[in-house]
Write a protein that holds these residues in place. Sequence first.
Motif, PDB file in Angstrom:
ATOM      1  N   VAL A  91     -16.108 -22.207  17.562  1.00 16.73           N
ATOM      2  CA  VAL A  91     -17.502 -22.266  17.098  1.00 16.73           C
ATOM      3  C   VAL A  91     -18.446 -22.400  18.291  1.00 16.73           C
ATOM      4  O   VAL A  91     -19.471 -21.710  18.379  1.00 16.73           O
ATOM      5  CB  VAL A  91     -17.695 -23.458  16.127  1.00 16.73           C
ATOM      6  CG1 VAL A  91     -19.168 -23.644  15.788  1.00 16.73           C
ATOM      7  CG2 VAL A  91     -16.887 -23.234  14.851  1.00 16.73           C
ATOM      8  N   MET A  92     -18.071 -23.263  19.238  1.00 11.41           N
ATOM      9  CA  MET A  92     -18.933 -23.489  20.396  1.00 11.41           C
ATOM     10  C   MET A  92     -19.027 -22.243  21.268  1.00 11.41           C
ATOM     11  O   MET A  92     -20.084 -21.926  21.816  1.00 11.41           O
ATOM     12  CB  MET A  92     -18.384 -24.656  21.231  1.00 11.41           C
ATOM     13  CG  MET A  92     -18.588 -25.997  20.585  1.00 11.41           C
ATOM     14  SD  MET A  92     -20.339 -26.321  20.297  1.00 11.41           S
ATOM     15  CE  MET A  92     -20.244 -27.596  19.091  1.00 11.41           C
ATOM     16  N   ASP A 127     -26.912 -20.523  23.083  1.00 11.22           N
ATOM     17  CA  ASP A 127     -27.162 -21.893  22.642  1.00 11.22           C
ATOM     18  C   ASP A 127     -26.874 -22.818  23.831  1.00 11.22           C
ATOM     19  O   ASP A 127     -25.720 -22.991  24.229  1.00 11.22           O
ATOM     20  CB  ASP A 127     -26.250 -22.215  21.447  1.00 11.22           C
ATOM     21  CG  ASP A 127     -26.530 -23.590  20.855  1.00 11.22           C
ATOM     22  OD1 ASP A 127     -26.572 -23.680  19.637  1.00 11.22           O
ATOM     23  OD2 ASP A 127     -26.690 -24.557  21.620  1.00 11.22           O
ATOM     24  N   THR A 128     -27.918 -23.409  24.382  1.00 14.55           N
ATOM     25  CA  THR A 128     -27.750 -24.181  25.622  1.00 14.55           C
ATOM     26  C   THR A 128     -26.928 -25.450  25.396  1.00 14.55           C
ATOM     27  O   THR A 128     -26.168 -25.868  26.277  1.00 14.55           O
ATOM     28  CB  THR A 128     -29.122 -24.561  26.218  1.00 14.55           C
ATOM     29  OG1 THR A 128     -29.902 -25.170  25.183  1.00 14.55           O
ATOM     30  CG2 THR A 128     -29.840 -23.337  26.750  1.00 14.55           C
ATOM     31  N   ALA A 129     -27.081 -26.066  24.217  1.00 13.44           N
ATOM     32  CA  ALA A 129     -26.301 -27.281  23.939  1.00 13.44           C
ATOM     33  C   ALA A 129     -24.808 -26.951  23.922  1.00 13.44           C
ATOM     34  O   ALA A 129     -23.985 -27.705  24.460  1.00 13.44           O
ATOM     35  CB  ALA A 129     -26.735 -27.885  22.613  1.00 13.44           C
ATOM     36  N   ALA A 130     -24.465 -25.819  23.302  1.00  7.87           N
ATOM     37  CA  ALA A 130     -23.062 -25.407  23.256  1.00  7.87           C
ATOM     38  C   ALA A 130     -22.554 -25.071  24.648  1.00  7.87           C
ATOM     39  O   ALA A 130     -21.426 -25.427  25.017  1.00  7.87           O
ATOM     40  CB  ALA A 130     -22.900 -24.212  22.314  1.00  7.87           C
ATOM     41  N   LEU A 180     -21.963 -28.322  26.453  1.00  6.48           N
ATOM     42  CA  LEU A 180     -20.765 -29.001  25.961  1.00  6.48           C
ATOM     43  C   LEU A 180     -19.506 -28.328  26.493  1.00  6.48           C
ATOM     44  O   LEU A 180     -18.565 -28.995  26.931  1.00  6.48           O
ATOM     45  CB  LEU A 180     -20.759 -29.008  24.426  1.00  6.48           C
ATOM     46  CG  LEU A 180     -19.592 -29.741  23.783  1.00  6.48           C
ATOM     47  CD1 LEU A 180     -19.633 -31.221  24.116  1.00  6.48           C
ATOM     48  CD2 LEU A 180     -19.600 -29.564  22.270  1.00  6.48           C
ATOM     49  N   LEU A 181     -19.490 -26.999  26.468  1.00  6.93           N
ATOM     50  CA  LEU A 181     -18.316 -26.280  26.964  1.00  6.93           C
ATOM     51  C   LEU A 181     -18.086 -26.566  28.443  1.00  6.93           C
ATOM     52  O   LEU A 181     -16.939 -26.544  28.918  1.00  6.93           O
ATOM     53  CB  LEU A 181     -18.486 -24.773  26.734  1.00  6.93           C
ATOM     54  CG  LEU A 181     -18.262 -24.289  25.298  1.00  6.93           C
ATOM     55  CD1 LEU A 181     -18.524 -22.797  25.185  1.00  6.93           C
ATOM     56  CD2 LEU A 181     -16.846 -24.600  24.827  1.00  6.93           C
ATOM     57  N   GLY A 182     -19.158 -26.842  29.167  1.00  9.97           N
ATOM     58  CA  GLY A 182     -19.017 -27.173  30.579  1.00  9.97           C
ATOM     59  C   GLY A 182     -18.451 -28.558  30.813  1.00  9.97           C
ATOM     60  O   GLY A 182     -18.071 -28.897  31.923  1.00  9.97           O
ATOM     61  N   GLN A 183     -18.382 -29.352  29.750  1.00 11.11           N
ATOM     62  CA  GLN A 183     -17.935 -30.741  29.901  1.00 11.11           C
ATOM     63  C   GLN A 183     -16.537 -30.993  29.340  1.00 11.11           C
ATOM     64  O   GLN A 183     -15.995 -32.062  29.534  1.00 11.11           O
ATOM     65  CB  GLN A 183     -18.919 -31.678  29.178  1.00 11.11           C
ATOM     66  CG  GLN A 183     -20.304 -31.706  29.812  1.00 11.11           C
ATOM     67  CD  GLN A 183     -21.302 -32.461  28.964  1.00 11.11           C
ATOM     68  OE1 GLN A 183     -21.084 -32.661  27.784  1.00 11.11           O
ATOM     69  NE2 GLN A 183     -22.408 -32.865  29.560  1.00 11.11           N
ATOM     70  N   VAL A 184     -16.016 -30.036  28.601  1.00  9.69           N
ATOM     71  CA  VAL A 184     -14.736 -30.296  27.941  1.00  9.69           C
ATOM     72  C   VAL A 184     -13.629 -29.432  28.525  1.00  9.69           C
ATOM     73  O   VAL A 184     -13.875 -28.344  29.059  1.00  9.69           O
ATOM     74  CB  VAL A 184     -14.815 -30.040  26.411  1.00  9.69           C
ATOM     75  CG1 VAL A 184     -15.804 -30.981  25.774  1.00  9.69           C
ATOM     76  CG2 VAL A 184     -15.157 -28.596  26.109  1.00  9.69           C
ATOM     77  N   HIS A 185     -12.438 -29.943  28.390  1.00  8.99           N
ATOM     78  CA  HIS A 185     -11.246 -29.213  28.800  1.00  8.99           C
ATOM     79  C   HIS A 185     -11.000 -28.120  27.764  1.00  8.99           C
ATOM     80  O   HIS A 185     -10.886 -28.401  26.580  1.00  8.99           O
ATOM     81  CB  HIS A 185     -10.065 -30.193  28.838  1.00  8.99           C
ATOM     82  CG  HIS A 185      -8.820 -29.616  29.414  1.00  8.99           C
ATOM     83  ND1 HIS A 185      -8.575 -29.573  30.766  1.00  8.99           N
ATOM     84  CD2 HIS A 185      -7.754 -29.045  28.816  1.00  8.99           C
ATOM     85  CE1 HIS A 185      -7.401 -29.017  30.977  1.00  8.99           C
ATOM     86  NE2 HIS A 185      -6.882 -28.692  29.812  1.00  8.99           N
ATOM     87  N   ALA A 186     -10.981 -26.875  28.222  1.00  9.10           N
ATOM     88  CA  ALA A 186     -10.991 -25.768  27.253  1.00  9.10           C
ATOM     89  C   ALA A 186      -9.740 -24.909  27.296  1.00  9.10           C
ATOM     90  O   ALA A 186      -9.742 -23.802  26.791  1.00  9.10           O
ATOM     91  CB  ALA A 186     -12.221 -24.898  27.480  1.00  9.10           C
ATOM     92  N   ASP A 187      -8.664 -25.398  27.892  1.00 11.22           N
ATOM     93  CA  ASP A 187      -7.418 -24.622  27.848  1.00 11.22           C
ATOM     94  C   ASP A 187      -6.885 -24.594  26.436  1.00 11.22           C
ATOM     95  O   ASP A 187      -6.932 -25.586  25.720  1.00 11.22           O
ATOM     96  CB  ASP A 187      -6.367 -25.274  28.762  1.00 11.22           C
ATOM     97  CG  ASP A 187      -6.647 -24.973  30.211  1.00 11.22           C
ATOM     98  OD1 ASP A 187      -7.568 -24.174  30.465  1.00 11.22           O
ATOM     99  OD2 ASP A 187      -5.966 -25.543  31.076  1.00 11.22           O
ATOM    100  N   GLU A 188      -6.349 -23.449  26.015  1.00 13.50           N
ATOM    101  CA  GLU A 188      -5.821 -23.373  24.648  1.00 13.50           C
ATOM    102  C   GLU A 188      -4.309 -23.330  24.670  1.00 13.50           C
ATOM    103  O   GLU A 188      -3.708 -22.926  25.605  1.00 13.50           O
ATOM    104  CB  GLU A 188      -6.375 -22.139  23.957  1.00 13.50           C
ATOM    105  CG  GLU A 188      -7.873 -22.247  23.753  1.00 13.50           C
ATOM    106  CD  GLU A 188      -8.423 -21.085  22.962  1.00 13.50           C
ATOM    107  OE1 GLU A 188      -7.910 -20.813  21.867  1.00 13.50           O
ATOM    108  OE2 GLU A 188      -9.353 -20.456  23.438  1.00 13.50           O
TER     109      GLU A 188
END
Lengths: 216, 383
Positions: free
Chosen positions: A193-194, A202-205, A208-216
């Motif tokens: 979704v993000m 969407d700047t908030a998204a 947020l994506l820049g702050q979280v670990h995003a490996d799947e």
Amino acid sequence: MSGEQQTDRRGFLADGARVVGVVSAGVLGGYLAGQRGQAEENRWQIDPDKCVGCGNCATHCVLDESAVKCVQCFDMCGFCNRCTGYYTLDGLDSRDTAAEDLLCPTEAIIRTFVEGKAGQNFYEYTIDTDACIGCAMCVKGCALMNGSLYLQVMHDRCVNCNECAIAVACPSDAFVNVSADKPYRLKRIALGVMRQKAGKSDTAAQKLLGQVHADE
Amino acid sequence: MELLVHYRGTLITAVLAVAVGLASYAVVSSDPLAGHRDRSFTMDFSRVYDVDPALIQYEQTREFSVSMAQPRGISVGPEDQIYVAGDQTVGVYRPDGTTLAMIPTEGRPSCLAVGNDQHVAPGHIYVGSGNRIEVFDDDGSRVATWNVPTDDAILASIAVADESVFVADAGNRLVWRFDPSGELLGTIGNAEAGGRTFNVPSTTFDIAIGPGRQLHVANPGALRIETYTFDGALQARWGNPGVAIENFFGCCNPSQFAVLPEGEIVTSEKGVPRIKVYSEYGEFRSVVAGPRQLGIAQSELGDPRPHQAGVVFDVAADSQGRVWVLDPRRKSVRVFVRLDEHTGGIGFQPVNLESTGWKPIPLSAPLAHASRRHGSWEEQPDA
């Protein structure tokens, strides 16, 4: 005499250049090694897609008050009146806010009226992290519907033990090591979704994506 | 005696020491919270897990695999052929489970519907994926592709009537109405157009066509089903929220439903998966399958992992009143038949609705209430 002096000066400069080169290379190498070491520093975190909500996070942390807290992904929440993460099964029917009708044993979920629309009332559910003990009762209740509530290790509280006592007790291997510079994780569905939102500027998204670990 | 008197102080001290020791041992060895420890952070779902066997009026008679990693939607077409959408394909099956065709799709389907004999093009397959509808004719050849006119669509369901194709969009919380060529005819529930807003908390938002040329729409956040004319006028609404079997559980149900030949409605709920049958007017009739019959263990209820929590059983009904259930975990289609038809057995036992607290919703009062609070209703013709 002057020839010897010229030779010595040249030699001196050459030696000096070599020394400076070696020192510079050492400094650069040390700096890069240090940077690399920093990047590999890890933190404990819960993979929310593996968590089963067993309750061990509340009882196995070495801290008196667990460093694991519930978090709310508002983009997944339905803002429902009858929230299965807020009420017990009996409470869903009565919608009484007496303690016995609330799922959270410490009343750490704050319910706030947002708006009335199309004959329905909508509520926002936020977490009082000081009251939350990470028991995952709300996580299990919310899993009956949208699953927007999940647990995360809070790194303003976690002392980052070498061997995390909760990770040892975790029945579903949900504890993972993640990079210290991005120590939080989103649910995979929320990540999707993000990413969609971030793709639409969407700047908030994006933040947020820049702050979280995003490996799947 | 003299000894007792002489050592009286020592004896009293010894007795007291033993008493204190025993008391200390008792305190240390006892665990007053032992009985609560196992239940401390657990939820008791037994109340919703166990369904009164007398209410279960259906029995599974068949099951076949659909050979898909992620089956998403099921529909019944002419001659009771079964259509299943998932991955990037639509599988076509005979009622006995024989595979007739696997039709590749461009997108990853989220829903589908098939034109029945009343449709202008019987057998045409409408498949929703992303914000696009792919149309195939009855031999699987692509006929057309058209887009829903918005980027943030989440297509959740399609229903095909005689000359209309309705598409439920969970992203925009409205129902699009197209003609079979893809021309937009209108919307239902479009807040910007002065309509009413459906409450759609998640991506499940089902619709189906009733036998009386009506459009049934699940309003999941309101925990009810609403019936509209094709022009968008509300005719009826029913459904009560609650944990009891005759009500809709949680905050957003029914997640799926289908219409039986006589107009009865088969609903499927998520969270606590249970499939039930209601009359066209919302009177609870019977249970097709509870969590146990659907293969869900009680310990799996409330498991937050996606493969457990995200389970939604889509349902479809054929001309013989059989209920077809798409099981996304077993990746199979399961066929449920009424017990009286299957076995000639116990037959339908009417439920005492009063004992369950059920009361049919009078239409006049809630509609009047709605029209006062939401001006858009007043612009719609009364049914």
